[in-house]
Design a protein around this motif. Structure first.
Motif, PDB file in Angstrom:
ATOM      1  N   ARG A  74      16.446  25.861   4.512  1.00  0.00           N
ATOM      2  CA  ARG A  74      16.343  27.313   4.687  1.00  0.00           C
ATOM      3  C   ARG A  74      17.755  27.911   4.649  1.00  0.00           C
ATOM      4  O   ARG A  74      18.657  27.435   5.339  1.00  0.00           O
ATOM      5  CB  ARG A  74      15.652  27.629   6.011  1.00  0.00           C
ATOM      6  CG  ARG A  74      15.302  29.094   6.177  1.00  0.00           C
ATOM      7  CD  ARG A  74      14.695  29.372   7.534  1.00  0.00           C
ATOM      8  NE  ARG A  74      13.519  28.577   7.819  1.00  0.00           N
ATOM      9  CZ  ARG A  74      12.271  28.939   7.497  1.00  0.00           C
ATOM     10  NH1 ARG A  74      12.057  30.070   6.874  1.00  0.00           N
ATOM     11  NH2 ARG A  74      11.262  28.165   7.813  1.00  0.00           N
ATOM     12  N   SER A  75      17.948  28.940   3.846  1.00  0.00           N
ATOM     13  CA  SER A  75      19.271  29.543   3.703  1.00  0.00           C
ATOM     14  C   SER A  75      19.763  30.108   5.032  1.00  0.00           C
ATOM     15  O   SER A  75      20.962  30.095   5.314  1.00  0.00           O
ATOM     16  CB  SER A  75      19.258  30.623   2.622  1.00  0.00           C
ATOM     17  OG  SER A  75      18.324  31.628   2.934  1.00  0.00           O
ATOM     18  N   ARG A  76      18.843  30.564   5.873  1.00  0.00           N
ATOM     19  CA  ARG A  76      19.226  31.098   7.190  1.00  0.00           C
ATOM     20  C   ARG A  76      19.853  29.997   8.054  1.00  0.00           C
ATOM     21  O   ARG A  76      20.803  30.254   8.793  1.00  0.00           O
ATOM     22  CB  ARG A  76      17.994  31.688   7.876  1.00  0.00           C
ATOM     23  CG  ARG A  76      18.264  32.313   9.206  1.00  0.00           C
ATOM     24  CD  ARG A  76      19.027  33.610   9.036  1.00  0.00           C
ATOM     25  NE  ARG A  76      19.527  34.007  10.340  1.00  0.00           N
ATOM     26  CZ  ARG A  76      20.636  34.668  10.527  1.00  0.00           C
ATOM     27  NH1 ARG A  76      21.341  35.065   9.503  1.00  0.00           N
ATOM     28  NH2 ARG A  76      21.031  34.974  11.720  1.00  0.00           N
ATOM     29  N   ASP A  77      19.346  28.777   7.945  1.00  0.00           N
ATOM     30  CA  ASP A  77      19.916  27.656   8.701  1.00  0.00           C
ATOM     31  C   ASP A  77      21.346  27.364   8.248  1.00  0.00           C
ATOM     32  O   ASP A  77      22.215  27.041   9.070  1.00  0.00           O
ATOM     33  CB  ASP A  77      19.063  26.399   8.539  1.00  0.00           C
ATOM     34  CG  ASP A  77      17.694  26.537   9.186  1.00  0.00           C
ATOM     35  OD1 ASP A  77      17.511  27.445  10.021  1.00  0.00           O
ATOM     36  OD2 ASP A  77      16.806  25.723   8.845  1.00  0.00           O
ATOM     37  N   ILE A  78      21.597  27.493   6.953  1.00  0.00           N
ATOM     38  CA  ILE A  78      22.949  27.280   6.414  1.00  0.00           C
ATOM     39  C   ILE A  78      23.890  28.352   6.953  1.00  0.00           C
ATOM     40  O   ILE A  78      25.008  28.064   7.373  1.00  0.00           O
ATOM     41  CB  ILE A  78      22.936  27.299   4.863  1.00  0.00           C
ATOM     42  CG1 ILE A  78      21.921  26.310   4.293  1.00  0.00           C
ATOM     43  CG2 ILE A  78      24.335  27.052   4.307  1.00  0.00           C
ATOM     44  CD1 ILE A  78      22.152  24.877   4.632  1.00  0.00           C
TER      45      ILE A  78
END
Length: 86
Positions: A74-78
């Motif tokens: 998930r891009s939010r986790d990155i």
């Protein structure tokens, strides 16, 4: 049963409205980033090796989702990971 006729003017008006709506949709500000990234995209973005990415997975820092043999992040986790290190 009532019959309605569609004239050339009706079609022309519909065409203009449709083109206007499409132009509005295409002229949105910036394209949105993908919500899910593949492993190669994450490595390239973070500038890390495959081994480092694996270590982040093992440590539980990044939690991928496996779909069809591929790992997605998930891009939010990155983003959260980058904000923690800053």
């Amino acid at each position: 049963m009532q019959i309605e006729l569609v004239t050339k003017e009706d079609l022309q008006l519909f065409r203009q409205q449709l083109l206007g709506d499409l132009k509005l949709l295409m002229n949105t500000s910036e394209p949105k980033a993908s919500e899910w990234l593949k492993s190669a995209e994450v490595r390239k973005f973070l500038k890390i090796s495959a081994g480092t990415l694996q270590n982040l997975r093992i440590a539980g820092v990044l939690k991928p989702v496996k779909i069809g043999g591929l790992l997605y992040y998930r891009s939010r986790d990155i983003e959260d990971l980058l904000n923690k290190k800053a």
